[in-house]
Write a protein that holds these residues in place. Structure first.
Motif, PDB file in Angstrom:
ATOM      1  N   TYR A 164      -5.741  -2.754  -6.633  1.00 17.87           N
ATOM      2  CA  TYR A 164      -6.974  -2.962  -5.872  1.00 17.87           C
ATOM      3  C   TYR A 164      -7.436  -1.586  -5.418  1.00 17.87           C
ATOM      4  N   LEU A 165      -8.403  -1.055  -6.128  1.00 17.55           N
ATOM      5  CA  LEU A 165      -8.713   0.370  -6.026  1.00 17.55           C
ATOM      6  C   LEU A 165      -9.772   0.691  -4.980  1.00 17.55           C
ATOM      7  N   SER A 166      -9.555   1.769  -4.321  1.00 17.05           N
ATOM      8  CA  SER A 166     -10.579   2.498  -3.586  1.00 17.05           C
ATOM      9  C   SER A 166     -10.838   3.772  -4.370  1.00 17.05           C
ATOM     10  N   VAL A 167     -11.916   4.473  -4.028  1.00 17.91           N
ATOM     11  CA  VAL A 167     -12.139   5.777  -4.651  1.00 17.91           C
ATOM     12  C   VAL A 167     -11.093   6.761  -4.158  1.00 17.91           C
ATOM     13  N   LEU A 168     -10.631   6.576  -2.915  1.00 12.85           N
ATOM     14  CA  LEU A 168      -9.549   7.407  -2.385  1.00 12.85           C
ATOM     15  C   LEU A 168      -8.312   7.352  -3.269  1.00 12.85           C
ATOM     16  N   ALA A 169      -7.995   6.166  -3.794  1.00 12.89           N
ATOM     17  CA  ALA A 169      -6.819   6.014  -4.653  1.00 12.89           C
ATOM     18  C   ALA A 169      -7.134   6.341  -6.106  1.00 12.89           C
ATOM     19  N   ALA A 170      -8.358   6.044  -6.535  1.00 15.72           N
ATOM     20  CA  ALA A 170      -8.704   6.256  -7.940  1.00 15.72           C
ATOM     21  C   ALA A 170      -8.791   7.734  -8.293  1.00 15.72           C
ATOM     22  N   HIS A 187     -13.749  -3.380  -5.638  1.00 18.39           N
ATOM     23  CA  HIS A 187     -13.611  -2.375  -4.601  1.00 18.39           C
ATOM     24  C   HIS A 187     -12.854  -2.979  -3.426  1.00 18.39           C
ATOM     25  N   VAL A 188     -11.797  -2.336  -2.995  1.00 18.32           N
ATOM     26  CA  VAL A 188     -11.009  -2.879  -1.901  1.00 18.32           C
ATOM     27  C   VAL A 188     -11.763  -2.795  -0.565  1.00 18.32           C
ATOM     28  N   LEU A 189     -12.815  -1.984  -0.493  1.00 20.48           N
ATOM     29  CA  LEU A 189     -13.567  -1.858   0.753  1.00 20.48           C
ATOM     30  C   LEU A 189     -14.176  -3.188   1.212  1.00 20.48           C
ATOM     31  N   PRO A 190     -14.971  -3.898   0.386  1.00 23.36           N
ATOM     32  CA  PRO A 190     -15.493  -5.183   0.859  1.00 23.36           C
ATOM     33  C   PRO A 190     -14.412  -6.233   1.071  1.00 23.36           C
ATOM     34  N   VAL A 191     -13.302  -6.136   0.341  1.00 23.29           N
ATOM     35  CA  VAL A 191     -12.187  -7.058   0.591  1.00 23.29           C
ATOM     36  C   VAL A 191     -11.730  -6.929   2.039  1.00 23.29           C
ATOM     37  N   MET A 210       0.852  -1.195   0.000  1.00 21.11           N
ATOM     38  CA  MET A 210       0.000   0.000   0.000  1.00 21.11           C
ATOM     39  C   MET A 210       0.882   1.237   0.000  1.00 21.11           C
ATOM     40  N   CYS A 211       0.589   2.139  -0.911  1.00 19.83           N
ATOM     41  CA  CYS A 211       1.372   3.365  -1.014  1.00 19.83           C
ATOM     42  C   CYS A 211       0.844   4.399  -0.018  1.00 19.83           C
ATOM     43  N   PRO A 212       1.656   4.869   0.905  1.00 21.78           N
ATOM     44  CA  PRO A 212       1.182   5.883   1.860  1.00 21.78           C
ATOM     45  C   PRO A 212       0.964   7.247   1.228  1.00 21.78           C
ATOM     46  N   SER A 213       1.467   7.450   0.021  1.00 24.74           N
ATOM     47  CA  SER A 213       1.286   8.749  -0.633  1.00 24.74           C
ATOM     48  C   SER A 213      -0.042   8.833  -1.379  1.00 24.74           C
ATOM     49  N   CYS A 214      -0.335   7.833  -2.232  1.00 27.51           N
ATOM     50  CA  CYS A 214      -1.555   7.899  -3.054  1.00 27.51           C
ATOM     51  C   CYS A 214      -2.604   6.881  -2.637  1.00 27.51           C
ATOM     52  N   LEU A 215      -2.279   6.029  -1.639  1.00 29.02           N
ATOM     53  CA  LEU A 215      -3.205   5.066  -1.034  1.00 29.02           C
ATOM     54  C   LEU A 215      -3.570   3.905  -1.953  1.00 29.02           C
ATOM     55  N   LEU A 216      -2.810   3.702  -3.021  1.00 28.57           N
ATOM     56  CA  LEU A 216      -3.098   2.572  -3.901  1.00 28.57           C
ATOM     57  C   LEU A 216      -2.658   1.263  -3.252  1.00 28.57           C
ATOM     58  N   VAL A 217      -3.561   0.291  -3.220  1.00 26.88           N
ATOM     59  CA  VAL A 217      -3.246  -1.072  -2.807  1.00 26.88           C
ATOM     60  C   VAL A 217      -2.906  -1.850  -4.071  1.00 26.88           C
ATOM     61  N   GLN A 218      -1.811  -2.594  -4.043  1.00 27.67           N
ATOM     62  CA  GLN A 218      -1.274  -3.162  -5.283  1.00 27.67           C
ATOM     63  C   GLN A 218      -0.449  -4.404  -5.013  1.00 27.67           C
ATOM     64  N   LEU A 219      -0.311  -5.240  -6.049  1.00 24.23           N
ATOM     65  CA  LEU A 219       0.578  -6.384  -5.948  1.00 24.23           C
ATOM     66  C   LEU A 219       2.020  -5.914  -5.892  1.00 24.23           C
ATOM     67  N   GLY A 220       2.859  -6.774  -5.318  1.00 22.09           N
ATOM     68  CA  GLY A 220       4.285  -6.479  -5.239  1.00 22.09           C
ATOM     69  C   GLY A 220       4.985  -6.725  -6.559  1.00 22.09           C
ATOM     70  N   PRO A 221       6.312  -6.652  -6.548  1.00 19.74           N
ATOM     71  CA  PRO A 221       7.074  -6.803  -7.792  1.00 19.74           C
ATOM     72  C   PRO A 221       7.003  -8.218  -8.321  1.00 19.74           C
ATOM     73  N   LEU A 231      -9.302   2.849   5.031  1.00 18.48           N
ATOM     74  CA  LEU A 231      -8.595   2.605   3.779  1.00 18.48           C
ATOM     75  C   LEU A 231      -7.515   3.637   3.490  1.00 18.48           C
ATOM     76  N   ASP A 232      -7.370   4.607   4.367  1.00 13.78           N
ATOM     77  CA  ASP A 232      -6.278   5.572   4.251  1.00 13.78           C
ATOM     78  C   ASP A 232      -5.167   5.284   5.261  1.00 13.78           C
ATOM     79  N   ARG A 233      -5.201   4.074   5.867  1.00 13.66           N
ATOM     80  CA  ARG A 233      -4.204   3.719   6.884  1.00 13.66           C
ATOM     81  C   ARG A 233      -3.600   2.348   6.593  1.00 13.66           C
ATOM     82  N   LEU A 234      -2.277   2.272   6.689  1.00  8.83           N
ATOM     83  CA  LEU A 234      -1.580   1.019   6.409  1.00  8.83           C
ATOM     84  C   LEU A 234      -2.028  -0.103   7.339  1.00  8.83           C
ATOM     85  N   GLU A 235      -2.261   0.216   8.604  1.00 10.69           N
ATOM     86  CA  GLU A 235      -2.571  -0.837   9.577  1.00 10.69           C
ATOM     87  C   GLU A 235      -3.872  -1.555   9.254  1.00 10.69           C
TER      88      GLU A 235
END
Length: 387
Positions: free
Chosen positions: A194-200, A174-178, A56-67, A253-257
Motif C-alpha cells: 500500500y504505497l505512498s510516494v514517501l515509500a515509492a 494511494h495509502v493517503l485516502p485510506v 509498516m516499515c519504519p525504515s522505508c515507510l512501506l505499508v504492507q500485508l503481513g506474512p 504517513l511517516d509515523r507508525l501511530e
C-alpha cells in the motif's frame, strides 16, 4: 478452492521493500475471506478465511500485508466500469501530453486484474506495442505492482524495460485516502503493498529510477499516477512531487501511530455500517446491495453483516451471477433483478463509482415510479439520490 499454506504469524517477517526484519504490526483485521473468490451460491460452506494484518516499515515507510497469503486469485470476474474506461482514456491523454510522447513511440503495459487496460488507448494514439521482454519508450504499470508479494523483482523488470530517454508510469492505490477517509475495505488479501510516494521514491531509486512527476487521481477511492525516469540520465523533477510528499508527511504517513489509529477508526466505521443496516431493518424497509467488488468481502466480514441484514446484492458481471459474497453468504443476482424487485433502500458496495451506479439505476427505473434511497457505506454511511 485451491489455497496455499499460510506462513506462521510468528517468526521473522522481512519488509517486502527494504528487507528490514519484522516491520511492526499496525493493524490486525482478524480472519477475513479471500476478496477475489466468489463461491457458487450452492457451494457448501463455511468459506475459508485467513489472517489479514497490516505492517509498516519504519525504515522505508512501506505499508504492507503481513506474512502468509490466502487463496490463489480466481480468473477475473468483474466487468469494466464506465468510470474505469473513462479514466483509461483520460490517463492516456494526460500521460502523452505531460511526457511529450507521440505516434511511433513504443509502449509496454502491464495491467492488473482490475481491468480497464490503457493499452488500447495508447495504440489508438499511434504508439507501437513492444514485447513485454523488450524495451520501450513508455513502460506502464496499471495497478499491477501491488499484486506482487515482493515488489523488487517486479520493479527490476520494469526498470530494465525502460529505453534510454524513456519513462515509467505506474498507477497504484494511494495509502493517503485510506488513512484520511478510513477506507478500510481497500485492505485485502492479494494486494501486498500500500504505497505512498514517501515509500515509492526509495523503492524505485533502488532500481535506478527517479520519480519525476506525481498526479493524484480520483479512481478506486484515490490513487497515484507516478512517472519515473532513469536516474543515470539526471531527469528534471517536477515541483509537484515535493508538494505531495509534504502532504503525506502532514498526514502522518511517516509515523507508525498514524496507521495504528486507522484500526480504531476502521472498527468504528464497520460498527456504523452494521448499525445503519440494523436501523433500516428495524424500520421495516426492504434493503438490497449494488455491486460485488473485491472490497465487499472485507467490509461485510469486518461489519459482521450477512444475508440477514443484506438479503442480496447485484452485479453487472454475468460471471458473478449465481455466486455469493464469501464469508457473508450474501447471494449475487443480476441488476435487472434489483429493478424488478424494487427495494426501498440500495446499499452501493461499489462506493467508489457511486455516481455511475446512481445514473445507471436512474436510467433503468425511468418511468417506473421506483425511487429507492441509495446509501454509500464509506467513507461513512451517507444517503444519495437518483439523478
Amino acid at each position: 478452492m485451491t489455497v496455499t499454506d499460510s506462513l506462521p504469524a510468528s517468526g521473522t517477517f522481512a519488509c517486502r521493500a527494504c528487507g528490514r526484519p519484522d516491520p511492526p504490526l499496525v493493524l490486525d483485521l482478524g480472519e477475513v475471506p479471500a476478496s477475489d473468490q466468489f463461491p457458487r451460491a450452492d457451494e457448501p460452506g463455511p468459506d475459508p478465511t485467513w489472517p489479514l494484518t497490516l505492517h509498516m516499515c519504519p525504515s522505508c515507510l512501506l505499508v504492507q500485508l503481513g506474512p502468509g497469503r490466502g487463496a490463489f486469485p480466481e480468473p477475473q470476474l468483474a466487468v469494466d466500469s464506465a468510470t474505469a474506461l473513462q479514466h483509461a482514456r483520460t490517463s492516456v491523454t494526460e500521460v502523452l501530453a505531460a511526457e511529450g510522447i507521440g505516434p511511433g513511440a513504443t509502449v509496454i503495459e502491464l495491467d492488473s486484474s482490475h481491468g480497464a487496460s490503457w493499452l488500447p488507448r495508447f495504440l489508438e494514439a499511434g504508439l507501437l506495442e513492444a514485447p513485454p521482454d523488450g524495451r520501450a519508450d513508455l513502460v506502464v504499470d496499471v495497478h499491477h505492482l501491488m499484486h506482487g508479494e515482493d515488489p523488487n523483482p517486479v520493479l527490476a523488470a520494469h526498470a530494465a524495460r525502460v529505453a534510454p530517454g524513456g519513462r515509467f508510469v505506474c498507477e497504484f492505490f494511494h495509502v493517503l485516502p485510506v488513512v484520511e477517509q478510513t477506507l478500510i475495505d481497500t485492505i485485502r488479501h492479494g494486494h501486498f503493498v500500500y504505497l505512498s510516494v514517501l515509500a515509492a521514491r526509495p523503492l524505485l531509486a533502488r532500481h535506478g529510477l527517479t520519480v519525476t512527476r506525481v498526479q493524484l487521481v480520483d479512481v478506486y477511492g484515490g490513487s497515484v499516477r507516478l512517472t519515473a525516469a532513469r536516474a543515470d540520465e539526471a531527469p528534471v523533477v517536477d515541483p509537484g512531487v515535493e508538494e505531495v510528499l509534504a502532504r503525506e508527511r502532514a498526514a502522518g504517513l511517516d509515523r507508525l501511530e498514524t496507521l495504528e489509529a486507522l484500526g480504531a477508526r476502521g472498527a468504528r466505521a464497520a460498527r456504523e455500517f452494521r448499525s445503519h443496516l440494523e436501523l433500516l431493518r428495524g424500520e421495516g424497509r426492504r434493503v438490497a446491495g449494488y455491486g460485488a467488488p473485491s472490497k465487499a468481502p472485507v467490509l461485510l466480514a469486518l461489519s459482521g453483516v450477512g444475508a440477514g441484514l443484506l438479503p442480496y446484492t447485484v452485479d453487472l458481471s454475468p460471471a458473478k451471477g449465481g455466486r455469493r459474497v464469501p464469508g457473508a453468504g450474501v447471494p449475487i443476482r443480476s441488476v435487472q433483478y434489483l429493478v424488478d424487485d424494487r427495494p426501498e433502500d440500495v446499499i452501493v458496495l461499489t462506493w467508489d463509482i457511486v455516481d455511475e451506479v446512481a445514473a445507471q439505476l436512474a436510467r433503468m427505473s425511468a418511468g417506473s415510479g421506483w425511487q429507492p434511497r441509495l446509501w454509500a457505506p464509506l467513507p461513512e454511511p451517507r444517503e444519495l439520490s437518483l439523478p
